[in-house]
Design a protein around this motif. Sequence first.
Motif, PDB file in Angstrom:
ATOM      1  N   GLU A 190      37.096 -28.547 -34.526  1.00 20.54           N
ATOM      2  CA  GLU A 190      35.940 -27.747 -34.666  1.00 20.54           C
ATOM      3  C   GLU A 190      36.101 -26.457 -33.914  1.00 20.54           C
ATOM      4  O   GLU A 190      35.841 -25.325 -34.216  1.00 20.54           O
ATOM      5  N   GLN A 191      36.080 -26.670 -32.622  1.00 20.48           N
ATOM      6  CA  GLN A 191      36.374 -25.287 -31.830  1.00 20.48           C
ATOM      7  C   GLN A 191      37.578 -24.494 -32.015  1.00 20.48           C
ATOM      8  O   GLN A 191      37.524 -23.591 -32.139  1.00 20.48           O
ATOM      9  N   THR A 192      38.434 -25.251 -32.331  1.00 21.84           N
ATOM     10  CA  THR A 192      39.718 -24.602 -32.819  1.00 21.84           C
ATOM     11  C   THR A 192      39.555 -23.675 -34.118  1.00 21.84           C
ATOM     12  O   THR A 192      39.780 -22.520 -34.088  1.00 21.84           O
ATOM     13  N   SER A 242      38.437 -18.491 -36.821  1.00 21.27           N
ATOM     14  CA  SER A 242      37.261 -17.561 -37.547  1.00 21.27           C
ATOM     15  C   SER A 242      36.914 -16.405 -36.822  1.00 21.27           C
ATOM     16  O   SER A 242      36.905 -15.232 -37.307  1.00 21.27           O
ATOM     17  N   TYR A 243      36.428 -16.705 -35.599  1.00 21.36           N
ATOM     18  CA  TYR A 243      36.196 -15.738 -34.635  1.00 21.36           C
ATOM     19  C   TYR A 243      37.158 -14.508 -34.504  1.00 21.36           C
ATOM     20  O   TYR A 243      36.739 -13.169 -34.530  1.00 21.36           O
ATOM     21  N   LEU A 244      38.247 -14.891 -34.139  1.00 26.05           N
ATOM     22  CA  LEU A 244      39.371 -13.944 -33.808  1.00 26.05           C
ATOM     23  C   LEU A 244      39.682 -13.205 -35.174  1.00 26.05           C
ATOM     24  O   LEU A 244      40.173 -12.105 -35.210  1.00 26.05           O
ATOM     25  N   SER A 292      37.732 -12.618 -37.530  1.00 29.17           N
ATOM     26  CA  SER A 292      36.383 -11.442 -37.648  1.00 29.17           C
ATOM     27  C   SER A 292      36.194 -10.201 -36.793  1.00 29.17           C
ATOM     28  O   SER A 292      35.631  -9.172 -36.969  1.00 29.17           O
ATOM     29  N   THR A 293      37.375 -10.464 -35.662  1.00 30.44           N
ATOM     30  CA  THR A 293      37.436  -9.374 -34.697  1.00 30.44           C
ATOM     31  C   THR A 293      38.606  -8.728 -34.770  1.00 30.44           C
ATOM     32  O   THR A 293      38.992  -8.122 -33.643  1.00 30.44           O
ATOM     33  N   ASP A 294      39.164  -8.962 -35.807  1.00 30.95           N
ATOM     34  CA  ASP A 294      40.681  -8.311 -36.051  1.00 30.95           C
ATOM     35  C   ASP A 294      41.771  -8.717 -34.711  1.00 30.95           C
ATOM     36  O   ASP A 294      42.502  -7.862 -34.495  1.00 30.95           O
ATOM     37  N   LYS A 295      41.732  -9.884 -34.229  1.00 36.06           N
ATOM     38  CA  LYS A 295      42.510 -10.292 -33.301  1.00 36.06           C
ATOM     39  C   LYS A 295      43.471 -11.298 -34.103  1.00 36.06           C
ATOM     40  O   LYS A 295      44.301 -11.881 -33.295  1.00 36.06           O
ATOM     41  N   ALA A 296      43.316 -11.505 -35.216  1.00 34.88           N
ATOM     42  CA  ALA A 296      44.317 -12.517 -35.963  1.00 34.88           C
ATOM     43  C   ALA A 296      44.258 -12.104 -37.601  1.00 34.88           C
ATOM     44  O   ALA A 296      43.169 -11.171 -37.866  1.00 34.88           O
ATOM     45  N   GLY A 312      47.211 -19.821 -43.919  1.00 35.56           N
ATOM     46  CA  GLY A 312      47.346 -19.872 -42.362  1.00 35.56           C
ATOM     47  C   GLY A 312      47.113 -18.547 -41.646  1.00 35.56           C
ATOM     48  O   GLY A 312      46.656 -17.651 -42.484  1.00 35.56           O
ATOM     49  N   VAL A 313      47.174 -18.440 -40.618  1.00 33.12           N
ATOM     50  CA  VAL A 313      46.850 -17.131 -39.793  1.00 33.12           C
ATOM     51  C   VAL A 313      47.957 -16.802 -38.768  1.00 33.12           C
ATOM     52  O   VAL A 313      48.495 -17.800 -38.186  1.00 33.12           O
TER      53      VAL A 313
END
Length: 84
Positions: free
Chosen positions: A53-55, A60-62, A64-68, A75-76
């Motif tokens: 869940e944390q992963t 998702s966070y990365l 949304s912040t254009d870090k991924a 995949g990402v």
Amino acid sequence: MSVLPLAACAMTPEGVEPEDIAEYELAVATIGCQLVTEADYQPVELQAGLTREQTTAITSYLLSTDKAERLPDGGVTLTTGACA
């Protein structure tokens, strides 16, 4: 009044500390900077000491912040830290 970019306002996911994100980024770098299959997620979780869940929340966070970025075939890939 100045307006901050949306990414600057993004808060880390609930239950995730900034240190968790740093550990996640290091672990993803050790597997080639891409998360595509179960075989990619498991070593990241083990190395970083994170739950699934944390992963997924950090991923998702990365995103949304254009870090991924999403990969065309699923995949990402990380675009920050050692993966930049």
